[in-house]
Design a protein around this motif. Sequence first.
Motif, PDB file in Angstrom:
ATOM      1  N   UNK A 136     141.684  17.694 -38.020  1.00  0.00           N
ATOM      2  CA  UNK A 136     141.656  19.161 -37.990  1.00  0.00           C
ATOM      3  C   UNK A 136     141.245  19.698 -36.621  1.00  0.00           C
ATOM      4  N   UNK A 137     141.039  18.791 -35.666  1.00  0.00           N
ATOM      5  CA  UNK A 137     140.658  19.205 -34.314  1.00  0.00           C
ATOM      6  C   UNK A 137     139.188  19.547 -34.163  1.00  0.00           C
ATOM      7  N   UNK A 138     138.364  19.115 -35.102  1.00  0.00           N
ATOM      8  CA  UNK A 138     136.930  19.396 -35.041  1.00  0.00           C
ATOM      9  C   UNK A 138     136.253  18.354 -34.162  1.00  0.00           C
ATOM     10  N   UNK A 139     135.462  18.817 -33.205  1.00  0.00           N
ATOM     11  CA  UNK A 139     134.748  17.920 -32.297  1.00  0.00           C
ATOM     12  C   UNK A 139     133.574  17.292 -33.042  1.00  0.00           C
ATOM     13  N   UNK A 140     133.601  15.982 -33.200  1.00  0.00           N
ATOM     14  CA  UNK A 140     132.522  15.302 -33.917  1.00  0.00           C
ATOM     15  C   UNK A 140     131.624  14.512 -32.957  1.00  0.00           C
ATOM     16  N   UNK A 141     131.699  14.844 -31.672  1.00  0.00           N
ATOM     17  CA  UNK A 141     130.826  14.209 -30.692  1.00  0.00           C
ATOM     18  C   UNK A 141     129.378  14.563 -31.020  1.00  0.00           C
ATOM     19  N   UNK A 142     128.494  13.572 -31.041  1.00  0.00           N
ATOM     20  CA  UNK A 142     127.089  13.882 -31.344  1.00  0.00           C
ATOM     21  C   UNK A 142     126.522  14.860 -30.316  1.00  0.00           C
ATOM     22  N   UNK A 143     125.630  15.743 -30.744  1.00  0.00           N
ATOM     23  CA  UNK A 143     125.043  16.682 -29.797  1.00  0.00           C
ATOM     24  C   UNK A 143     124.161  15.959 -28.787  1.00  0.00           C
ATOM     25  N   UNK A 144     123.906  16.618 -27.680  1.00  0.00           N
ATOM     26  CA  UNK A 144     123.068  16.022 -26.648  1.00  0.00           C
ATOM     27  C   UNK A 144     121.643  15.892 -27.167  1.00  0.00           C
ATOM     28  N   UNK A 145     120.961  14.840 -26.735  1.00  0.00           N
ATOM     29  CA  UNK A 145     119.578  14.619 -27.150  1.00  0.00           C
ATOM     30  C   UNK A 145     118.649  15.542 -26.369  1.00  0.00           C
ATOM     31  N   UNK A 146     117.425  15.665 -26.830  1.00  0.00           N
ATOM     32  CA  UNK A 146     116.448  16.497 -26.120  1.00  0.00           C
ATOM     33  C   UNK A 146     116.228  15.967 -24.708  1.00  0.00           C
ATOM     34  N   UNK A 147     116.126  14.647 -24.566  1.00  0.00           N
ATOM     35  CA  UNK A 147     115.927  14.063 -23.231  1.00  0.00           C
ATOM     36  C   UNK A 147     117.104  14.371 -22.312  1.00  0.00           C
ATOM     37  N   UNK A 148     118.319  14.274 -22.837  1.00  0.00           N
ATOM     38  CA  UNK A 148     119.498  14.607 -22.019  1.00  0.00           C
ATOM     39  C   UNK A 148     119.469  16.068 -21.600  1.00  0.00           C
ATOM     40  N   UNK A 149     119.083  16.951 -22.518  1.00  0.00           N
ATOM     41  CA  UNK A 149     118.995  18.372 -22.210  1.00  0.00           C
ATOM     42  C   UNK A 149     117.956  18.629 -21.125  1.00  0.00           C
ATOM     43  N   UNK A 150     116.773  18.035 -21.274  1.00  0.00           N
ATOM     44  CA  UNK A 150     115.710  18.257 -20.298  1.00  0.00           C
ATOM     45  C   UNK A 150     116.088  17.723 -18.923  1.00  0.00           C
ATOM     46  N   UNK A 151     116.775  16.588 -18.887  1.00  0.00           N
ATOM     47  CA  UNK A 151     117.247  16.041 -17.612  1.00  0.00           C
ATOM     48  C   UNK A 151     118.250  16.990 -16.974  1.00  0.00           C
ATOM     49  N   UNK A 152     119.214  17.469 -17.757  1.00  0.00           N
ATOM     50  CA  UNK A 152     120.222  18.390 -17.240  1.00  0.00           C
ATOM     51  C   UNK A 152     119.565  19.685 -16.755  1.00  0.00           C
ATOM     52  N   UNK A 153     118.582  20.180 -17.502  1.00  0.00           N
ATOM     53  CA  UNK A 153     117.880  21.406 -17.133  1.00  0.00           C
ATOM     54  C   UNK A 153     117.133  21.212 -15.814  1.00  0.00           C
ATOM     55  N   UNK A 154     116.444  20.082 -15.649  1.00  0.00           N
ATOM     56  CA  UNK A 154     115.711  19.801 -14.417  1.00  0.00           C
ATOM     57  C   UNK A 154     116.660  19.700 -13.232  1.00  0.00           C
ATOM     58  N   UNK A 155     117.818  19.049 -13.430  1.00  0.00           N
ATOM     59  CA  UNK A 155     118.808  18.947 -12.354  1.00  0.00           C
ATOM     60  C   UNK A 155     119.334  20.323 -11.961  1.00  0.00           C
ATOM     61  N   UNK A 156     119.574  21.174 -12.947  1.00  0.00           N
ATOM     62  CA  UNK A 156     120.064  22.524 -12.683  1.00  0.00           C
ATOM     63  C   UNK A 156     119.015  23.342 -11.932  1.00  0.00           C
ATOM     64  N   UNK A 157     117.768  23.235 -12.358  1.00  0.00           N
ATOM     65  CA  UNK A 157     116.691  23.962 -11.688  1.00  0.00           C
ATOM     66  C   UNK A 157     116.519  23.485 -10.251  1.00  0.00           C
ATOM     67  N   UNK A 158     116.671  22.185 -10.016  1.00  0.00           N
ATOM     68  CA  UNK A 158     116.567  21.649  -8.658  1.00  0.00           C
ATOM     69  C   UNK A 158     117.697  22.186  -7.780  1.00  0.00           C
ATOM     70  N   UNK A 159     118.903  22.251  -8.333  1.00  0.00           N
ATOM     71  CA  UNK A 159     120.035  22.808  -7.573  1.00  0.00           C
ATOM     72  C   UNK A 159     119.781  24.273  -7.228  1.00  0.00           C
ATOM     73  N   UNK A 160     119.280  25.032  -8.199  1.00  0.00           N
ATOM     74  CA  UNK A 160     119.010  26.456  -7.982  1.00  0.00           C
ATOM     75  C   UNK A 160     117.926  26.660  -6.926  1.00  0.00           C
ATOM     76  N   UNK A 161     116.896  25.829  -6.964  1.00  0.00           N
ATOM     77  CA  UNK A 161     115.805  26.001  -5.977  1.00  0.00           C
ATOM     78  C   UNK A 161     116.290  25.655  -4.573  1.00  0.00           C
ATOM     79  N   UNK A 162     117.257  24.769  -4.448  1.00  0.00           N
ATOM     80  CA  UNK A 162     117.812  24.437  -3.136  1.00  0.00           C
ATOM     81  C   UNK A 162     118.694  25.541  -2.586  1.00  0.00           C
ATOM     82  N   UNK A 163     119.208  26.420  -3.441  1.00  0.00           N
ATOM     83  CA  UNK A 163     120.059  27.525  -3.006  1.00  0.00           C
ATOM     84  C   UNK A 163     119.260  28.703  -2.484  1.00  0.00           C
TER      85      UNK A 163
END
Length: 75
Positions: free
Chosen positions: A43-70
Amino acid sequence: MTELPWEDIMSSAMGILKWPPDTFWKATFYEFTAAMRGHFVSQGIDITPPMSRDEFLTMKAEDEARESNKRMPDA
């Protein structure tokens, strides 16, 4: 362990998958879940497991680091 929601499971097997009751009762839980995953994919439904809390926090930290460099340096 919590009790399985049998009414929902039976509704999915017989309503969505169109299994007759004897097919449902003969199937293992693994077979049922595999059939439901196959249905979702068909049916075209994405069944990929959601990101874990650790993955989210890592992505958030990387994004914040990029923003602070700008930011402009203090004058």
